[in-house]
Design a protein around this motif. Structure first.
Motif, PDB file in Angstrom:
ATOM      1  N   GLY A 192      -7.740  -2.977   9.185  1.00  0.00           N
ATOM      2  CA  GLY A 192      -7.748  -4.057   8.920  1.00  0.00           C
ATOM      3  C   GLY A 192      -7.317  -5.201   9.492  1.00  0.00           C
ATOM      4  O   GLY A 192      -8.017  -5.969   9.605  1.00  0.00           O
ATOM      5  N   CYS A 193      -6.372  -5.182  10.289  1.00  0.00           N
ATOM      6  CA  CYS A 193      -6.397  -6.498  11.846  1.00  0.00           C
ATOM      7  C   CYS A 193      -7.582  -6.405  12.627  1.00  0.00           C
ATOM      8  O   CYS A 193      -7.891  -8.310  12.484  1.00  0.00           O
ATOM      9  CB  CYS A 193      -5.272  -5.676  12.533  1.00  0.00           C
ATOM     10  SG  CYS A 193      -5.814  -4.521  13.683  1.00  0.00           S
ATOM     11  N   GLN A 194      -8.561  -5.642  12.681  1.00  0.00           N
ATOM     12  CA  GLN A 194      -9.671  -5.993  12.485  1.00  0.00           C
ATOM     13  C   GLN A 194     -10.884  -6.856  12.164  1.00  0.00           C
ATOM     14  O   GLN A 194     -11.993  -6.839  12.733  1.00  0.00           O
ATOM     15  CB  GLN A 194     -10.569  -5.540  14.417  1.00  0.00           C
ATOM     16  CG  GLN A 194      -9.150  -4.815  14.825  1.00  0.00           C
ATOM     17  CD  GLN A 194      -9.189  -5.961  16.097  1.00  0.00           C
ATOM     18  OE1 GLN A 194      -9.380  -6.924  16.491  1.00  0.00           O
ATOM     19  NE2 GLN A 194      -7.895  -6.162  15.955  1.00  0.00           N
ATOM     20  N   ALA A 202      -3.634  -1.669  18.601  1.00  0.00           N
ATOM     21  CA  ALA A 202      -2.178  -0.367  19.565  1.00  0.00           C
ATOM     22  C   ALA A 202      -1.488   0.281  18.090  1.00  0.00           C
ATOM     23  O   ALA A 202      -1.547   1.198  18.558  1.00  0.00           O
ATOM     24  CB  ALA A 202      -1.344  -1.476  19.718  1.00  0.00           C
ATOM     25  N   CYS A 203      -0.855   0.427  16.692  1.00  0.00           N
ATOM     26  CA  CYS A 203      -0.375   0.625  16.397  1.00  0.00           C
ATOM     27  C   CYS A 203      -1.568   1.513  15.261  1.00  0.00           C
ATOM     28  O   CYS A 203      -1.103   2.607  14.776  1.00  0.00           O
ATOM     29  CB  CYS A 203       0.549  -0.114  15.678  1.00  0.00           C
ATOM     30  SG  CYS A 203       0.230  -1.131  13.846  1.00  0.00           S
ATOM     31  N   GLY A 204      -1.645   1.440  14.395  1.00  0.00           N
ATOM     32  CA  GLY A 204      -2.628   2.375  13.100  1.00  0.00           C
ATOM     33  C   GLY A 204      -2.143   2.026  12.152  1.00  0.00           C
ATOM     34  O   GLY A 204      -3.085   2.431  11.510  1.00  0.00           O
ATOM     35  N   THR A 205      -1.363   1.422  11.966  1.00  0.00           N
ATOM     36  CA  THR A 205      -0.644   1.211  10.498  1.00  0.00           C
ATOM     37  C   THR A 205      -1.520   0.246   9.868  1.00  0.00           C
ATOM     38  O   THR A 205      -1.449   0.471   8.650  1.00  0.00           O
ATOM     39  CB  THR A 205       0.425   0.271  10.391  1.00  0.00           C
ATOM     40  OG1 THR A 205       0.473  -0.791  10.995  1.00  0.00           O
ATOM     41  CG2 THR A 205       1.482   0.549  11.459  1.00  0.00           C
ATOM     42  N   CYS A 206      -2.383  -0.511  10.363  1.00  0.00           N
ATOM     43  CA  CYS A 206      -3.578  -1.244   9.437  1.00  0.00           C
ATOM     44  C   CYS A 206      -4.918  -0.002   8.625  1.00  0.00           C
ATOM     45  O   CYS A 206      -5.742  -0.549   7.700  1.00  0.00           O
ATOM     46  CB  CYS A 206      -4.056  -2.432  10.050  1.00  0.00           C
ATOM     47  SG  CYS A 206      -4.980  -1.972  11.653  1.00  0.00           S
ATOM     48  N   LEU A 207      -5.045   0.975   8.531  1.00  0.00           N
ATOM     49  CA  LEU A 207      -5.926   1.935   8.566  1.00  0.00           C
ATOM     50  C   LEU A 207      -5.963   1.964   7.502  1.00  0.00           C
ATOM     51  O   LEU A 207      -5.082   1.621   6.511  1.00  0.00           O
ATOM     52  CB  LEU A 207      -6.078   2.812   9.240  1.00  0.00           C
ATOM     53  CG  LEU A 207      -7.115   4.370   9.244  1.00  0.00           C
ATOM     54  CD1 LEU A 207      -8.018   4.108  10.546  1.00  0.00           C
ATOM     55  CD2 LEU A 207      -6.189   5.979   9.546  1.00  0.00           C
ATOM     56  N   GLY A 210       1.508  -3.624  11.761  1.00  0.00           N
ATOM     57  CA  GLY A 210       2.307  -3.413  12.764  1.00  0.00           C
ATOM     58  C   GLY A 210       1.857  -4.581  13.620  1.00  0.00           C
ATOM     59  O   GLY A 210       2.975  -5.517  13.677  1.00  0.00           O
ATOM     60  N   CYS A 211       0.894  -3.884  14.478  1.00  0.00           N
ATOM     61  CA  CYS A 211       0.603  -5.097  15.523  1.00  0.00           C
ATOM     62  C   CYS A 211      -0.703  -5.700  15.495  1.00  0.00           C
ATOM     63  O   CYS A 211      -0.259  -6.806  16.095  1.00  0.00           O
ATOM     64  CB  CYS A 211       0.041  -4.355  16.939  1.00  0.00           C
ATOM     65  SG  CYS A 211      -1.524  -3.385  17.099  1.00  0.00           S
ATOM     66  N   ARG A 212      -1.356  -5.458  14.725  1.00  0.00           N
ATOM     67  CA  ARG A 212      -2.719  -6.560  14.727  1.00  0.00           C
ATOM     68  C   ARG A 212      -3.366  -6.533  15.738  1.00  0.00           C
ATOM     69  O   ARG A 212      -4.270  -8.048  16.293  1.00  0.00           O
ATOM     70  CB  ARG A 212      -2.168  -8.293  14.254  1.00  0.00           C
ATOM     71  CG  ARG A 212      -0.910  -8.317  13.301  1.00  0.00           C
ATOM     72  CD  ARG A 212      -1.130  -9.559  12.759  1.00  0.00           C
ATOM     73  NE  ARG A 212      -0.604  -9.790  11.861  1.00  0.00           N
ATOM     74  CZ  ARG A 212      -0.431 -10.419   9.930  1.00  0.00           C
ATOM     75  NH1 ARG A 212      -1.268 -11.202  10.762  1.00  0.00           N
ATOM     76  NH2 ARG A 212       0.156 -10.031   9.383  1.00  0.00           N
ATOM     77  N   ASN A 213      -3.038  -6.148  17.033  1.00  0.00           N
ATOM     78  CA  ASN A 213      -4.226  -5.750  18.026  1.00  0.00           C
ATOM     79  C   ASN A 213      -4.356  -4.698  18.792  1.00  0.00           C
ATOM     80  O   ASN A 213      -4.701  -4.108  19.875  1.00  0.00           O
ATOM     81  CB  ASN A 213      -2.820  -6.159  19.052  1.00  0.00           C
ATOM     82  CG  ASN A 213      -4.199  -7.157  20.579  1.00  0.00           C
ATOM     83  OD1 ASN A 213      -5.026  -7.216  20.521  1.00  0.00           O
ATOM     84  ND2 ASN A 213      -2.830  -6.800  21.577  1.00  0.00           N
TER      85      ASN A 213
HETATM   86  S1  FES Z   1      -2.092  -3.228  12.735  1.00  0.00           S
HETATM   87 FE1  FES Z   1      -1.463  -2.781  14.459  1.00  0.00          FE
HETATM   88  S2  FES Z   1      -3.883  -1.639  14.770  1.00  0.00           S
HETATM   89 FE2  FES Z   1      -4.471  -2.826  13.510  1.00  0.00          FE
END
Ligand code: FES
Length: 95
Positions: free
Chosen positions: A80-82, A41-46, A36-39
């Motif tokens: 995942g984004c990190q 913030a959102c947690g969608t990439c868990l 979602g955010c790649r930053n």
């Molecule tokens: S994409 Fe939003 S926290 Fe990883």
């Protein structure tokens, strides 16, 4: 060095150069993991790391704070984004 990333949900294994961001790999090979955010913030990439947690770059403080909130009892999760992939891993979307 070439590393393997196995995506359990998609039943596929991708081979890539080491030290790439998982976001980049997933942009090139779209699948079940959503960003979602790649930053942080959102947690969608868990994601849940089934194998190879030691092959991901370490968790930074900001990521740990969100992980503690989203999945306090599960030590096998990452955002995942990190993730920077340094060796073979097997992952799936976390519930
Ligand atoms: S994409 Fe939003 S926290 Fe990883």
């Amino acid at each position: 060095m070439i590393v393997s990333i196995h995506f359990e949900d998609d039943q596929k294994t991708i081979q890539v150069e080491a030290n790439q961001r998982l976001t980049k790999v997933c942009d090139e090979h779209p699948g079940s993991i959503l960003f979602g955010c790649r930053n942080i913030a959102c947690g969608t990439c868990l994601i849940e790391v089934v194998r190879g947690m030691e092959n991901l770059a370490p968790v930074m403080e900001e990521e740990q704070i969100l992980l503690d909130f989203l999945a306090p009892a599960n030590p096998n999760v990452r955002l995942g984004c990190q993730c920077v992939v340094q060796g073979d891993i097997c992952i799936r979307v976390a519930n």
